[in-house]
Design a protein around this motif. Sequence first.
Motif, PDB file in Angstrom:
ATOM      1  N   ALA A   1       0.829  -1.206   0.000  1.00  0.00           N
ATOM      2  CA  ALA A   1       0.000   0.000   0.000  1.00  0.00           C
ATOM      3  C   ALA A   1       0.867   1.261   0.000  1.00  0.00           C
ATOM      4  CB  ALA A   1      -0.926  -0.008   1.221  1.00  0.00           C
ATOM      5  N   CYS A   2       1.937   1.267   0.800  1.00  0.00           N
ATOM      6  CA  CYS A   2       2.840   2.419   0.832  1.00  0.00           C
ATOM      7  C   CYS A   2       3.572   2.572  -0.496  1.00  0.00           C
ATOM      8  CB  CYS A   2       3.847   2.265   1.974  1.00  0.00           C
ATOM      9  SG  CYS A   2       3.102   2.391   3.618  1.00  0.00           S
ATOM     10  N   SER A   3       3.906   1.452  -1.123  1.00  0.00           N
ATOM     11  CA  SER A   3       4.580   1.484  -2.417  1.00  0.00           C
ATOM     12  C   SER A   3       3.686   2.107  -3.483  1.00  0.00           C
ATOM     13  CB  SER A   3       4.985   0.070  -2.836  1.00  0.00           C
ATOM     14  OG  SER A   3       5.320   0.001  -4.207  1.00  0.00           O
ATOM     15  N   LEU A   4       2.412   1.738  -3.484  1.00  0.00           N
ATOM     16  CA  LEU A   4       1.490   2.264  -4.486  1.00  0.00           C
ATOM     17  C   LEU A   4       1.215   3.751  -4.270  1.00  0.00           C
ATOM     18  CD1 LEU A   4      -1.159  -0.605  -4.788  1.00  0.00           C
ATOM     19  CD2 LEU A   4       0.778  -0.143  -6.284  1.00  0.00           C
ATOM     20  N   ALA A   5       1.255   4.187  -3.007  1.00  0.00           N
ATOM     21  CA  ALA A   5       0.999   5.597  -2.720  1.00  0.00           C
ATOM     22  C   ALA A   5       2.061   6.488  -3.339  1.00  0.00           C
ATOM     23  CB  ALA A   5       0.934   5.824  -1.211  1.00  0.00           C
ATOM     24  N   GLY A   6       3.287   5.981  -3.416  1.00  0.00           N
ATOM     25  CA  GLY A   6       4.368   6.737  -4.039  1.00  0.00           C
ATOM     26  C   GLY A   6       4.987   7.771  -3.136  1.00  0.00           C
ATOM     27  N   LYS A   7       4.201   8.362  -2.236  1.00  0.00           N
ATOM     28  CA  LYS A   7       4.717   9.358  -1.308  1.00  0.00           C
ATOM     29  C   LYS A   7       3.994   9.167   0.021  1.00  0.00           C
ATOM     30  CE  LYS A   7       1.474  12.759  -3.197  1.00  0.00           C
ATOM     31  NZ  LYS A   7       1.325  14.082  -3.837  1.00  0.00           N
ATOM     32  N   PRO A   8       4.609   9.601   1.111  1.00  0.00           N
ATOM     33  CA  PRO A   8       3.984   9.400   2.431  1.00  0.00           C
ATOM     34  C   PRO A   8       2.686  10.190   2.545  1.00  0.00           C
ATOM     35  CG  PRO A   8       6.318  10.012   2.612  1.00  0.00           C
ATOM     36  CD  PRO A   8       5.928  10.257   1.194  1.00  0.00           C
ATOM     37  N   ALA A   9       1.691   9.596   3.100  1.00  0.00           N
ATOM     38  CA  ALA A   9       1.534   8.173   3.390  1.00  0.00           C
ATOM     39  C   ALA A   9       0.200   7.773   2.806  1.00  0.00           C
ATOM     40  CB  ALA A   9       1.545   7.945   4.900  1.00  0.00           C
ATOM     41  N   PRO A  10      -0.027   6.491   2.530  1.00  0.00           N
ATOM     42  CA  PRO A  10      -1.297   6.084   1.924  1.00  0.00           C
ATOM     43  C   PRO A  10      -2.468   6.315   2.879  1.00  0.00           C
ATOM     44  CG  PRO A  10      -0.067   4.168   2.657  1.00  0.00           C
ATOM     45  CD  PRO A  10       0.854   5.345   2.812  1.00  0.00           C
ATOM     46  N   LYS A  11      -3.650   6.488   2.290  1.00  0.00           N
ATOM     47  CA  LYS A  11      -4.844   6.709   3.108  1.00  0.00           C
ATOM     48  C   LYS A  11      -5.365   5.398   3.701  1.00  0.00           C
ATOM     49  CE  LYS A  11      -6.311  10.657   0.284  1.00  0.00           C
ATOM     50  NZ  LYS A  11      -7.369  11.192  -0.619  1.00  0.00           N
ATOM     51  N   SER A  12      -5.069   4.293   3.021  1.00  0.00           N
ATOM     52  CA  SER A  12      -5.663   3.030   3.453  1.00  0.00           C
ATOM     53  C   SER A  12      -4.923   1.861   2.821  1.00  0.00           C
ATOM     54  CB  SER A  12      -7.146   2.973   3.053  1.00  0.00           C
ATOM     55  OG  SER A  12      -7.261   3.132   1.643  1.00  0.00           O
ATOM     56  N   VAL A  13      -5.176   0.673   3.380  1.00  0.00           N
ATOM     57  CA  VAL A  13      -4.748  -0.586   2.770  1.00  0.00           C
ATOM     58  C   VAL A  13      -5.959  -1.134   2.024  1.00  0.00           C
ATOM     59  CG1 VAL A  13      -3.910  -2.926   3.161  1.00  0.00           C
ATOM     60  CG2 VAL A  13      -3.051  -1.050   4.576  1.00  0.00           C
ATOM     61  N   ALA A  14      -5.867  -1.188   0.697  1.00  0.00           N
ATOM     62  CA  ALA A  14      -6.996  -1.613  -0.120  1.00  0.00           C
ATOM     63  C   ALA A  14      -6.975  -3.127  -0.324  1.00  0.00           C
ATOM     64  CB  ALA A  14      -6.957  -0.901  -1.471  1.00  0.00           C
ATOM     65  N   ALA A  15      -8.065  -3.631  -0.908  1.00  0.00           N
ATOM     66  CA  ALA A  15      -8.186  -5.075  -1.136  1.00  0.00           C
ATOM     67  C   ALA A  15      -7.057  -5.588  -2.023  1.00  0.00           C
ATOM     68  CB  ALA A  15      -9.542  -5.382  -1.766  1.00  0.00           C
ATOM     69  N   GLU A  16      -6.647  -4.784  -2.987  1.00  0.00           N
ATOM     70  CA  GLU A  16      -5.564  -5.192  -3.886  1.00  0.00           C
ATOM     71  C   GLU A  16      -4.285  -5.488  -3.111  1.00  0.00           C
ATOM     72  OE1 GLU A  16      -2.986  -3.302  -7.624  1.00  0.00           O
ATOM     73  OE2 GLU A  16      -4.497  -2.110  -6.582  1.00  0.00           O
ATOM     74  N   SER A  17      -3.959  -4.625  -2.150  1.00  0.00           N
ATOM     75  CA  SER A  17      -2.750  -4.824  -1.349  1.00  0.00           C
ATOM     76  C   SER A  17      -2.912  -6.019  -0.414  1.00  0.00           C
ATOM     77  CB  SER A  17      -2.434  -3.563  -0.551  1.00  0.00           C
ATOM     78  OG  SER A  17      -2.103  -2.494  -1.404  1.00  0.00           O
ATOM     79  N   ALA A  18      -4.111  -6.169   0.161  1.00  0.00           N
ATOM     80  CA  ALA A  18      -4.354  -7.305   1.061  1.00  0.00           C
ATOM     81  C   ALA A  18      -4.212  -8.629   0.315  1.00  0.00           C
ATOM     82  CB  ALA A  18      -5.741  -7.184   1.682  1.00  0.00           C
ATOM     83  N   LYS A  19      -4.780  -8.686  -0.877  1.00  0.00           N
ATOM     84  CA  LYS A  19      -4.698  -9.917  -1.670  1.00  0.00           C
ATOM     85  C   LYS A  19      -3.257 -10.241  -2.023  1.00  0.00           C
ATOM     86  CE  LYS A  19      -6.359 -11.945  -6.025  1.00  0.00           C
ATOM     87  NZ  LYS A  19      -7.108 -11.691  -7.281  1.00  0.00           N
ATOM     88  N   TRP A  20      -2.503  -9.217  -2.445  1.00  0.00           N
ATOM     89  CA  TRP A  20      -1.092  -9.419  -2.798  1.00  0.00           C
ATOM     90  C   TRP A  20      -0.307  -9.906  -1.587  1.00  0.00           C
ATOM     91  CZ3 TRP A  20       3.645  -7.248  -1.401  1.00  0.00           C
ATOM     92  CH2 TRP A  20       4.705  -7.441  -2.293  1.00  0.00           C
ATOM     93  N   GLY A  21      -0.523  -9.275  -0.438  1.00  0.00           N
ATOM     94  CA  GLY A  21       0.206  -9.663   0.765  1.00  0.00           C
ATOM     95  C   GLY A  21      -0.110 -11.076   1.213  1.00  0.00           C
ATOM     96  N   CYS A  22      -1.393 -11.449   1.146  1.00  0.00           N
ATOM     97  CA  CYS A  22      -1.791 -12.802   1.576  1.00  0.00           C
ATOM     98  C   CYS A  22      -1.233 -13.865   0.632  1.00  0.00           C
ATOM     99  CB  CYS A  22      -3.313 -12.903   1.660  1.00  0.00           C
ATOM    100  SG  CYS A  22      -4.031 -11.928   3.011  1.00  0.00           S
ATOM    101  N   GLU A  23      -1.274 -13.599  -0.665  1.00  0.00           N
ATOM    102  CA  GLU A  23      -0.744 -14.577  -1.621  1.00  0.00           C
ATOM    103  C   GLU A  23       0.769 -14.738  -1.450  1.00  0.00           C
ATOM    104  OE1 GLU A  23      -1.856 -13.766  -5.633  1.00  0.00           O
ATOM    105  OE2 GLU A  23      -4.000 -13.862  -5.232  1.00  0.00           O
ATOM    106  N   LEU A  24       1.467 -13.628  -1.236  1.00  0.00           N
ATOM    107  CA  LEU A  24       2.918 -13.713  -1.051  1.00  0.00           C
ATOM    108  C   LEU A  24       3.252 -14.461   0.232  1.00  0.00           C
ATOM    109  CD1 LEU A  24       5.780 -13.003  -1.871  1.00  0.00           C
ATOM    110  CD2 LEU A  24       5.477 -10.755  -0.815  1.00  0.00           C
TER     111      LEU A  24
END
Length: 710
Positions: free
Chosen positions: A594-617
Amino acid sequence: MNGILDQAAAEVDYSDAVSEKHQAAIEYAQNGDPVFPCVENGKPPACEHGCKDATTDLATIHAWWSENPEYNIGRSTDGLLVVDVDGKSNPWLYDIGSERQSELLAAPHATTPNDGLHFVFRQPDGANYRNTTGHLAEKVDTRANGGYIVVAPSTIDGREYLWRGQDGELPPFDQLPVAPAWLLDALAASDKKPKQRKAGTDGAAAVRGSMPVYREGERNDALYREACSLANVVKSPGVLEAALQRTNAERCQPPLPPAEVSRIANSAAEYIGAGGNWPTAQPAPAVVEPDEAFPTHLLHPGGLLEEIIEYHLATAYRPDRGIAFSAALALVSTILGRKVVDDWGTRPNLYIVQLAPQGAGKDAGRLGNEKLLIEAGAEWLLLAGDIASATGLEMAIRQHGVGLLQIDEAGDSLQAMMGQGAAPHIAQAVAVLKKLYTSSGGYYRGKCYANQDKNPTIVICQPYLTAYLTATEDQFKKSLQAASVLDGFMSRLGVFEAANKKIPYTQSPQLDYGRQSIVGKVKAWVDYQPGGNLSSTSTGNPAPVEIPSLDGAVRIFAEHDNRCTDLANNDRDAYRGLWCRAHLNARKFALIHACSLAGKPAPKSVAAESAKWGCELSDYLTRQLVAIARDDVAESPFDADCKKVVRFLKGRKGRATGDQVRRALRHLSKRDRAAVIETMEEDGRIGRETQYPNGPGRPATVYYLAAERG
């Protein structure tokens, strides 16, 4: 009346967007960009009239993405002139010359999941440009009135559309540059040339990117295959049928009757999931199988991670995406230190082990991380290149509270710490590493000595250590002890393998590839001060910003947590304890993503896309740890020899002659070899059979893995 409606719409609260894509679609509309939904993980529209439904109406957009938060985002190109280049190495980009290249790169542009490029311009006032296919050059199209492009943060197979340029986003329409004269001239010149229609396509198909036309005799089968493919990504039978009806109208000659298309859609829905109820993804097995490759889509995470991966690949002498990926994870984990947490209080500190053959370029990621941190003015984050003692490790992390420990040939270091007869001052380092890992949200307290004046207890507030260890597979597996599984050290590790099983071919490194942009983003995170006292490590109290999880992410996390708990409670699995930390690791990965996708500090939230990626990894890495523990962690030298036989047989497709097995155990005496083989036969790990020759010769004894015989 319209003014009242507009005011009411403006007062609606859309802060409950449940995914990054949902939020992005709203922000595009607020920017004046008409958008519409495309199917999850694809490009086809997910609304009835395709790009004709594109709108800036927030209520409509909110309703679409509430139906499926993971819809990709389509942006109508009415009024725009978008140059769509297939492949970054397309010859056209070089044929046009450096001056015109600069004009393209100065415009807002995006990279696509298939390594293509979108350059976005505004049409001149009064112009009416339409879509073209291959008019400028082979595999160089344009999208204009009546067309659309898929835009960031949409994803396909885990790879993301990304806006490039100074701001990393699409400016408002009136701030877009007008298409340059040379580009308009090139389009005008191409219109005067006679066009050769490709076989198997009609004019409409050519505009859609040379998509195939389905003729009589192939229409039903082709539509059924497309429906089955779409059924895996769309979320309702109505959307599936609408997409299939559109394909029928545009690509079937002549089109099938609508009732027949409806029947095909229903049939595909019943095949994919009974009655149109789409199944959830089947859980992965609890262990990585020998031939199972690292999931490729996870290696394309998008955002800052992807930029660092591409940098490591471009600057490496022997490039390997697996090595570049793990190194990028370590770097992003480091710069987030003591600055972000999720709504569970999870800190994104990681212990990474990267395995690769000798000479395969393991140092590329490590050296690249050092260079980026130094150029970002964060050399202080780099700790020493090895661990001399447990106290030395404590003192190093106490200095700043956060640090990146990078060790090359780490198998030797791990053996020194965990092997039999290890010196006490170095053997205690494993205990310190474990304690630092779990103390990142509180206080680390070292040993209490009798003479506190001479040896005061080391206290560190919110210690944050990221470790990046590179080793050969043999080195690492030799260092493992059964105790490391039981005491929890192994469950703290993320073990990554090189993408290439063999040593990669060399290339000429591009040392400045993307460096300036990445250094700027790394520095932004290094300089970020969310709150509290980050400078003190004993009395300070850092106050990291909390990044909440959106509803879609919460659901994914809950399902993953339940599954990991079930696996951890499986009494039949001797290594079930490795699943105890799998969900925590998934949250760490998701927060980094989520922080990577935000590009700059700081993301507003952890979205489903990030959760899915993290769980699969996390799932893959945990299953790999279980496989390593099962196959390579030995409780005794005798057990190590038994496991060696198992690995040897697996490497020979489960079968080997008696002579071959004895040669694999040639370091043992004849008596000890016989004991190993006899024990393994008795406990059922291997079996024996006699193989008779087809012609003259003596029969041979063949050993096989009993598990693979069923």
